[in-house]
Scaffold this motif. Structure first.
Motif, short mmCIF file in Angstrom:
data_model
loop_
_atom_site.label_atom_id
_atom_site.label_comp_id
_atom_site.label_asym_id
_atom_site.label_seq_id
_atom_site.Cartn_x
_atom_site.Cartn_y
_atom_site.Cartn_z
N ARG A 47 -4.29 3.68 -6.22
CA ARG A 47 -4.74 4.97 -5.70
C ARG A 47 -4.19 6.10 -6.55
N TYR A 48 -2.94 5.94 -6.92
CA TYR A 48 -2.28 7.01 -7.68
C TYR A 48 -2.29 6.62 -9.16
N ARG A 89 6.54 11.48 -5.57
CA ARG A 89 7.79 11.79 -4.87
C ARG A 89 8.32 10.54 -4.20
N ASP A 134 -6.62 -1.50 3.13
CA ASP A 134 -5.21 -1.16 3.10
C ASP A 134 -4.88 -0.17 4.22
N GLU A 188 -2.44 1.54 4.60
CA GLU A 188 -1.77 2.71 4.05
C GLU A 188 -2.78 3.67 3.43
N SER A 206 -2.14 12.18 -0.07
CA SER A 206 -1.07 11.22 0.20
C SER A 206 -0.58 11.22 1.63
N GLY A 213 0.80 -1.22 0.00
CA GLY A 213 0.00 0.00 0.00
C GLY A 213 0.83 1.27 0.00
N GLU A 214 2.07 1.18 0.51
CA GLU A 214 2.90 2.38 0.61
C GLU A 214 3.29 2.92 -0.76
N ARG A 256 8.37 4.61 0.35
CA ARG A 256 7.03 5.13 0.18
C ARG A 256 6.96 6.03 -1.05
N VAL A 291 4.77 9.19 -2.63
CA VAL A 291 3.81 10.25 -2.28
C VAL A 291 3.35 10.92 -3.57
N GLU A 292 2.05 10.96 -3.76
CA GLU A 292 1.53 11.66 -4.94
C GLU A 292 1.42 13.14 -4.63
N MET A 293 1.97 13.95 -5.51
CA MET A 293 1.93 15.39 -5.27
C MET A 293 0.61 15.94 -5.79
N PRO A 294 -0.01 16.77 -4.98
CA PRO A 294 -1.29 17.33 -5.42
C PRO A 294 -1.10 18.20 -6.66
#
Lengths: 1468, 291
Positions: free
Chosen positions: A680-681, A804, B168, B170, B190, A674-675, A793, A795-798
């Motif tokens: 999701r992204y 990232r 999940d 996360e 995120s 999930g990380e 991990r 990270v999706e940037m808005p």
């Protein structure tokens, strides 16, 4: 039986079928090709995966001895080895493969879009589809899932998904047709149905349900009057049979009308008796005009009356005219469909006060006010100022809203529970609120208060909800003591319930239940009296409109059966609506996988309805829960009549001798990490998705772009080991293929987008295979960045939706943004594989891979069942193909006596000689459904063809490839004495063999056929220019006929095959190959240069076993201390001289296997040879094997990997050293736990399950220290043996005193490689290993036919892999040796000896060694050996003297085509 | 529905509005919360950072009392949840620890009481459908960033998300579902489970300002108009420190930070005074219509 149609299954099937066995190729999906077909390119050649696998797919379909069983699963296996009975489940395809010509017309009309699994959800496809353009079998398939919940919820079984899908597609009339099919009052439902479908709508589980009712109304109102009239004629057609039987229906409400419609369409004479002066029952009396316009009601009723239904108004049934009387008067059956027209009172004090009105009376007065009738003058009621409505159902809402319209100043709804428990449709409640209706919840009237007989108020009590639930499942309301209070009202309308008036039953004996309603059979709706049926409110109490219509139809069906004297109940059930919770869950999962689109309802004005745009937009929110919606648009479109929606799964049993399991793999579900945000992204994709993104046939047409915004990425990152080497997710093994896949993908991505920055984040780069390291180096050279770091991990940037990544570089944390992240998801056994394995009862390992013994790598725990491919363990394509041939060899050994007993061979008539005949060409122009004919004017092409020279006959064909067309072509060939055939259709790649075959069946030489590709190269690419396309099609046909006139029959000849083999090399691979062929009954010569067999195999049980089996085998002749002196001949017929101690031996054989192994490299580095404490890893292994090593207490053992490997001299990896070293290290720790073992390595390449040994070594305390190639460790032997190195993470220099140092020196090519390469004319790579014919798909073949290779001669590998490759080579060789003769000739090159100057250009360019300068026959001129020529034409193109011509493409044929092309140009 | 309620110390002090709003929401939905009589501190970070037995015994004492009431335990504080659930797991898996704990607290406790966060109660026991039906004043599509921090979702085996159902940790969705039912529009972002700096708030304010500042800026950049939290410490760091964070960089953030129960309570029609809305530091009425 081969189970699994990926590349492994295909290779096994082809090898077996080509060596004389009948093969069933079972595949669970609709097409064969497996994962490889999903890949874009393959490395290192950059070949398109589809291009190289497609010919294999086509070969499978053409092979008469392979029966492909798509969409088939093994259910159970019984019997014994050699005679297994396999029970198969063959899934319904809904498309008849034998009729489907894959024209695609169905796809164009299919309104349903489902996620495209082949493109891993990155695109959508239609519910009827072909999996890929190159799908084999080349036929469509329909994806159906469970019955959708909306349809299941509908009392009328309306096919909701279908009409919603059709609306989304803009096909409003078709949608209306679907609606009308099951609904006699469709538009009424479109206004006032209680929408059970919307309650079940899965979109509503996440957001808001699709506005189905509004869409229904839209579809019906959108179609024009003409369309409507036309559709009513057709669907469903009123019966042409007029029946004399008369049926009486009591009540003209929804139940009565529903039954009337059904019966009238069956041809019955139907009379409706209606007590009121107007028809419609409670639809008219109970529903206000503002919800159901009277015009709609009237027209819908009229539609039914128009079917010939007689309506008698003001005709109550009861005392004066009883049911009995009706039956006596000739009615054959009666249907009682009386509505709930009577209000139920509250039974409290003061109900008789003036101003207290029963709800039904009130609403009837309102609704029937406009009706003028002398008998029942109905007037609009006078309304009070302060009005209370008691009740919370839809009737209460109608009453409240009517009261507002009648001018009441204040309307209050009183309800004893809360808003949450209200039975009314929430939309109605919202509307009531908006119109100013007030609600008083948790309040119950206790008595009506009045003065002078007139109502002044209601005494109410406050309620609360108790924990207890009542029969309806809601919390029971309880009065709060002492909370009595009076609310002021001058009018109270009681709308708490309604019941039917049972007066109609007067004088007739009908059983009644406890509720006072008619007692009927729930399935047939028959009452206690034969011939009398009842349904709707009179049976169910006050119900909904659609339920009443459904009851009417149900009763009508019973009446129809009753009159025909049939069983009323047979095949029917009370309520077919099932949509279990389990299915909900399944759907939820499905949608999670498919990334549910949460969408909001399209807003619309309740009164006005949707515009077309709004409706389409709203309809597109449908999730298509059922897959195919069965709208049957495809059935209408399919001219070949191939579609059958009623197909069902079938069970079949087949007897087979052996089973090869090759079900392949699935990729790790990246969601479990999930990380990384997969799912999701938008811009985090898996490696398989990325392959599809790169592919020209993929979702983006090969244009690399980000899924989120379609923009080309500039920076991409690969995260390795997602679901590999991952103990936390129970995937501790290495998936073997991902490193190279990521390297390949980064290189290919850079080719797509020059300047693209690619970064690979990895733990170890495992480039362990042949030529892998040089490919890795190439990637580095082209700028791919490799960073050794685990990404923790993403990270999706808005906004940008960039990703990232945080990682450690040079000991410091770094944040870096990328446009796209690719997760290298590992391999795991597929669910299907696990299911099949369970059905077969084969043993699996801890992770679900198929168990096999190390040195019997394709053998399972069950005799007669073999395994190949990634289901055995994670592996790449070449190893998969190798294993497939190995498994085939094992089957051949096992079933050798049965070889050739079940095969089919086609017998053709003798060929006619047309050498001197004038060409008579038959031309067939294919419509291909509308694929071609939709653009090209076929008739014009046929006309033009008729006028072309030598054309004796021309016509069009709907599908040229269809069976019936083939028969027609054959007939016409005979009838018109045709001696040439031209087919203008699709591509010769797939279809030429078919037409050649047809020609042969009529005695025509197959080379007298030509094709014009007017689909791929004309109608498809010029779809916007029909005229020009037709001109071009005529040109293409003219070219083909001109060429055809000059085609010549080409002879082929049969050469005998020498059914014996020669194997060079007596190591593990050579011995295995020799034994396998001998077991199959082929004589084998085994040549070994040493004086004993065994090669580099260490002494032990394995070596002894193989050697003794060889020595005992009568079919093997071993030549020790011998070498190959000469080799001549070609596939099927080689000759060789073997030079041994006893002199020369001449041998003949049909196939040659090169298995000459490799050697352990020696080194002078690291004090090897100077200090006896320094040994090679292999020496250490021998020491450990022969009883251990003598080390002092607390000894330190050093190990150095990649000694003399992966450097400039030896740029390749020797593959087996890491695993060997790790095993030795573990062994040392086991023997002497206090010993320190320090291993210096560059990349730890313990691929596959070897990773577990690496894990074990770390757990045992072995210290692993990485070194860079530029900074190797330093070893000094000056009395003390010391090693110096720099610990890379800390950057600290370390010196250790060693008691022993083991060096992994790697494998070198055998010294004899050079001489064998020259003798057999087979090539070596730059490292000195032999080069196979094709790195992916022909790993053990040489390009020169009839010669095979295996073992370390191919590249360094482990003993188990050598054995596997030996088997594979045997499997491949058997495809030649099993044939008595072989066919040569046909489309091959021919030399004109008069022109040949023996310049040897052809000898140099030919990849197959076919041209040969023969002194004897030809006066030193070149001769092409027919058996070696592959017909590629390279020599013809290169020959400077133009002495060579490729048959079937000789100059005059090509010139003729060009001249024909220029004809039209010249005429302009 | 009746539960033993473990408030924890924050609920009685800095996060009093969390307790107020939780109790008001529970009342409104017919959930009975009975405060565990004579409850003690869960041990929090100091206990489990120093002494495993203490870290297990303090929660165990409270859980044992709940067991005697025959009720499952509900808490609102993320740290309390984490400590109670962790102790429960440790005690149920380790017989020796169980004996030591029994000795320390003077009563046998086997780890059998279920520990729930209030989010789980709403999601699983009340159910989203019922929640949606109970809403009287929807939040009007308020864009909210649901923020969980670390202790509600980690480690996996103590996560409030239903891992066995494939959810999940996360990407938790519990608060999103609840607030969607309340008429808000939770954004996807995120940083749901990013660390806010937690108790470093006191010792290393600079670190907390950086970490919490990142969270607030990410929420804002992702389109949120406010943040919903389910942890008192997260709330302190994001709300109380927000002005500090702003002055450190000079960048105005201005995101109201709510306890999720406050937003839900509003949707259920509970007056602001009963929800402690007035106790928030960052002006909530820039996104809420005043009542």
């Amino acid at each position: 039986m081969v189970c699994g149609g990926g590349i492994a299954g295909i290779q096994s099937a082809l090898d077996l079928a080509n060596s004389g066995f009948k093969v069933y190729l079972v595949e669970k999906s609709p097409t064969i090709g497996g994962k490889m077909a999903q890949l874009d390119k393959t490395f290192p050649t950059g070949d398109c995966a589809t291009c190289i696998i497609s010919p294999k797919l086509v070969e499978c379909t053409r092979n008469l001895n392979i029966e492909i069983l798509p969409q088939t699963q093994i259910e159970a296996v019984t019997g014994e080895p050699g005679r297994y009975r396999v029970k198969l489940r063959r899934k319904a395809r809904y498309v008849d493969i034998t009729r489907c010509n894959a024209c695609g017309d169905c796809e164009k009309v299919c309104p349903v879009r489902v996620p495209d699994e082949f493109n891993r959800g990155l695109a959508a496809k239609t519910a009827i589809h072909k999996v890929t353009a190159q799908a084999v079998p080349n036929a469509y398939v329909i994806e159906k899932r469970d019955r959708p919940p909306c349809m299941s919820a509908c009392p009328l079984d309306q096919n909701v998904q279908a009409y919603v899908a059709l609306i989304a597609a803009g096909k409003f009339a078709e949608a209306a047709d679907i609606i009308r099919k099951d609904n006699p009052l469709p538009l009424i439902c479109g206004y006032v149905c209680h929408r059970p479908c919307e309650s079940e709508c899965q979109q509503g589980r996440y957001g808001e349900a699709v506005s189905i009712r509004a869409l229904k109304r839209f579809a019906l109102e959108a179609e024009s009057r003409e369309q409507k009239a036309e559709s009513r004629q057709t669907s469903p057609a009123p019966s042409s049979v007029r029946r004399e039987e008369r049926i009486a229906i009591i009540g003209s409400g929804p139940a009565g009308l529903g039954a009337a419609d059904y019966l009238a369409r069956k041809g019955y004479r139907v009379t409706i008796f209606e007590a009121m002066s107007v028809p419609g029952g409670m639809m008219r009396a109970g529903i206000p005009d503002f919800r159901l316009p009277r015009s709609v009601l009237d027209s819908q009723i009229q539609d039914i009356l128009d079917l010939g239904v007689e309506l008698k108004l003001n005709s109550p049934i009861g005392d004066e005219r009883s049911i009995d009387l009706l039956l006596d008067n000739g009615y054959k059956a009666v249907f009682a469909a009386v509505g709930a027209q009577k209000s139920v009172g509250l039974g409290i004090e003061g109900e008789d006060l003036q101003g207290v009105t029963p709800g039904i009376d009130f609403i009837k007065q309102v609704n029937l006010a406009e009706v003028e009738s002398p008998d029942s003058p109905v007037r609009r009621p006078v309304i009070g100022e302060r009005v209370a409505v008691i009740g919370a159902g839809n009737a209460a809402m109608d009453i409240a809203r009517s009261a507002v319209r009648l001018g009441a100043k204040d309307v209050t709804v009183i309800y004893r529970r809360t808003k949450r428990e209200m039975p009314a449709d929430p939309v109605e409640v919202e509307d009531a609120l908006r119109e100013g209706v007030r609600f008083v919840f948790l309040t119950n009237p206790k008595r009506f208060v009045g003065t002078d007989g007139k109502l002044t108020g209601i005494e109410c009590v406050k309620m609360q909800l108790s924990e207890e639930k009542d029969a309806s499942g809601r919390r029971r309301p309880e009065a709060i003591e002492g909370s009595e209070h009076v609310l002021d009202f001058d009018e109270a309308i009681i709308a708490t319930g309604q019941v039917p008036n049972m007066g109609f039953a007067a004088g007739t004996e009908l059983a009644v239940n406890k509720r006072g309603l008619l007692d009927v059979d729930p399935v047939t709706l028959a009452t206690s009296r034969p011939g009398v049926f009842a349904g709707g409110d009179v049976v169910a109490g006050a119900g909904t409109l659609s339920e009443a219509v459904a009851a009417g139809r149900r009763a009508a069906e019973s009446i129809h059966r009753f009159i025909k004297g049939e069983d009323l109940a047979e095949g029917r059930s009370a309520d077919p609506r099932v949509w279990t919770e389990e299915k909900h869950l399944a759907l939820e999962k499905l949608q999670l996988r498919e990334k549910l689109t949460r969408t909001r309802r399209v807003a619309f004005d309740h009164e006005i309805g949707y515009t077309a745009e709004q409706a389409m937009q709203e309809a597109k929110r449908c999730l298509a829960c059922g897959g195919c919606c069965e709208c049957e648009e495809c059935v209408k479109a399919c001219l070949a009549k191939a579609i059958d929606h009623d197909m069902v799964d079938t069970i079949e049993e087949i007897e087979v001798g052996a089973i090869v399991l090759s079900p392949g793999y699935e990729e790790f579900d990246a969601r479990l990490r999930g990380e990384f945000g997969f799912g999701r992204y938008d811009n985090v994709v898996t490696n398989i998705q990325f392959e599809r993104m790169l592919s020209a046939s993929g979702p983006f047409g090969g244009h690399l772009m980000r899924p989120s915004d379609g923009v080309e990425p500039r920076k991409i990152a690969f995260i390795q080991c997602v679901g590999s080497r991952d103990a936390a997710n129970e995937r501790p093994y290495c998936s073997s293929v991902c490193c190279m896949a990521a390297i390949k993908q980064s290189i290919i991505a850079q080719e797509h987008l020059p300047g693209l920055e690619a970064a690979v984040f990895y733990t170890d780069i495992r480039a362990f295979g042949k030529d892998f390291d040089s490919y890795y180096e190439r990637a580095k050279a082209s700028g791919v960045r490799f960073t050794r770091s685990m990404i923790s991990r993403v990270v999706e940037m808005p906004g940008s939706k960039n990703l990232r990544l945080s990682y450690i570089k040079d000991g410091k944390p770094v944040d870096e943004e990328f446009d796209l992240v690719i997760l290298s998801a590992g391999l795991r056994p597929s669910e299907e594989a696990l299911r099949t394995a369970a059905a077969l009862g084969v043993e699996l390992d801890a992770w679900g891979f198929c168990h096999s013994e190390e040195f019997a790598p394709v053998t399972t725990s069950k005799e007669g069942v073999f395994v190949a491919g990634a289901f055995e363990s994670p592996k790449d394509i070449p190893e998969t193909v190798t294993q497939a041939s190995a498994a085939a060899a094992m089957v051949m050994q096992m079933l050798a006596p049965a070889r050739g007993t079940m095969i089919t061979e086609k017998i053709y008539p003798r060929e006619h000689d047309f050498t001197d005949a004038i060409p008579r060409i038959g031309v067939f122009i294919c419509h291909c459904g509308i694929n071609i004919a939709g653009v090209i004017d076929i008739d014009r092409v046929v006309e033009a063809a008729r006028a072309m020279p030598y054309v004796a006959y021309a016509e069009n064909a709907l599908y040229a490839c269809a069976d019936n067309t083939q028969d027609r072509i054959k007939e016409l060939i005979r009838e018109h004495n045709l001696n040439r055939l031209v087919v203008a259709s699709c591509t010769p790649r797939t279809h030429e063999p078919l037409f050649r075959d047809t020609a042969r069946e009529c005695g025509l030489n197959p080379f007298l056929v030509d094709m014009a590709n007017i689909r791929d190269q004309c109608s498809w690419v010029h779809s916007n220019e029909p005229n020009a396309a037709t001109d071009k099609a005529v040109d293409l046909v003219r070219m083909a006929t001109a060429r055809a006139a000059r085609l010549r029959a080409l002879p082929t000849e049969e050469l005998p095959v020498e059914q014996a083999a020669l194997v060079i090399g007596g190591g593990p691979s050579g011995m295995t190959a020799a034994l396998s062929l001998a077991e199959q009954g082929f004589p084998v010569h085994l040549v070994e240069k040493a004086d004993r067999l065994g090669g580099r195999l260490a002494p032990g049980a394995l070596r002894d076993g193989l050697v003794s089996r060889i020595e005992r085998h009568p079919a093997i002749r071993t030549h020790l201390s011998s070498r190959l002196k000469s080799l001549s001949g070609h596939i099927g017929s080689f000759k060789a001289e073997i030079e041994g101690v006893g002199g020369l031996t001449n041998v003949k054989f049909g196939a040659l296997i090169v298995a000459i192994g490799g050697t352990e490299r020696k080194t002078t580095e690291y004090c090897y040879g100077l200090d006896k404490r320094v040994v090679t890893q292999r020496d250490l292994e021998s020491m450990l094997a022969s009883g251990g090593i003598d080390l002092p207490q607390g000894a330190t053992v050093g190990m150095i990997q990649c000694v003399g490997s992966r450097d400039d001299d030896h740029p390749y990896c020797s593959r087996s050293c890491c695993a060997e070293a790790v095993k030795n290290a573990v062994r040392i720790k086991e023997l002497q736990p206090d010993a320190n073992v320090v291993m210096l390595y560059r990349d730890m390449r313990t691929y596959g399950v070897n990773e577990l040994h690496y894990q074990k070594a770390r757990e045992a305390g072995v210290v692993f220290v990485r070194y860079e190639r530029e900074r190797p460790p330093q070893v000094a032997a000056d009395g003390k043996l010391t090693i110096d190195f720099v610990e890379p993470e800390l950057g600290v220099p370390v010196r250790l005193d060693l008691d022993m140092l083991a060096l992994s020196t790697g494998t070198s090519p055998a010294i004899d490689n050079q001489s064998v390469s020259e003798l057999a004319k087979v090539p070596l790579n730059k490292d000195g290993f032999f080069v196979e014919a094709h790195v992916k798909l022909r790993p053990v073949d040489f390009a020169s036919e009839g010669i095979f290779l295996c073992g370390s001669a191919h590249s360094p590998k482990t003993t188990a892999e050598n054995i596997q490759q030996g088997l594979a080579a045997a499997g491949r060789a058997a495809t030649i040796l099993s044939k008595k003769t072989m066919t040569v000739g046909g489309q091959i090159s021919k030399v004109d000896v008069r022109k040949c100057v023996s310049c040897l250009t052809c000898v140099r360019v030919c990849p197959y060694g076919a041209p040969e300068v023969s002194a004897a026959n030809n006066k030193n001129r070149v001769e092409i050996q027919a058996a070696k020529c592959m017909g590629c034409g390279s020599c013809a193109a290169e020959c400077p003297a133009k002495a060579i011509q490729l048959q079937h493409y000789v100059d005059r044929q090509v010139e003729a085509a060009i001249e024909a092309l220029l004809e039209r140009v010249a005429s302009h | 529905m009746r539960y033993a309620f473990f408030p924890g110390c924050s609920m009685k002090s800095t996060a009093h509005e969390f307790e107020m709003s939780t109790l008001a929401v529970a009342r409104s939905l017919g959930i009975e919360l009975e405060e565990i009589p004579d409850w003690t501190c869960c041990g929090s970070t100091p206990a489990h950072a120093t002494d495993a037995l203490l870290a297990a015994s303090l929660p165990a004492r409270n859980l044992a009392i709940a067991e005697s009431l025959g009720l499952d335990v509900v808490t609102c504080c993320a740290a309390c949840y984490s400590r109670l659930a962790a102790a429960n797991l440790a005690i149920s898996q380790d017989a020796r620890l169980r004996a030591e704990v029994a000795d320390a607290i003077g009563t046998e406790y086997s780890g059998g009481v279920r520990v729930l966060h209030f989010l789980q109660v709403l999601n699983e026991s009340t159910g989203i459908d019922e929640l949606r039906d109970s809403v009287v004043a929807g939040l009007g599509g308020l864009k909210v960033a649901c923020y969980y921090g670390c202790l509600l979702t980690r480690p996996r085996e103590l996560s409030i998300v239903n891992v066995s159902n494939g959810a999940d940790p996360e990407d938790p969705q519990v608060m999103e579902k609840i607030l969607t039912a309340a008429g808000a529009e939770p954004i996807e972002w995120s940083y749901k489970t990013e660390c806010c700096g937690a108790s470093f708030s006191i010792t290393r304010t600079d670190t907390v300002k950086r970490l919490s500042g990142d969270i607030l800026r990410m929420a804002k950049a992702s389109g949120a108009k406010c943040v919903a939290v389910a942890c008192p410490l997260c709330h302190t760091n994001l709300d109380l420190r927000q002005a500090d964070i702003e002055s450190a960089t000079g960048e105005k953030i201005g995101l109201p930070v709510f306890f999720f129960t406050q937003l839900l309570g509003r949707a259920l029609g509970i007056p602001d005074s009963e929800l402690g809305i007035g106790k928030l530091m960052t002006d909530p009425y820039r996104v809420l219509s005043s009542k």
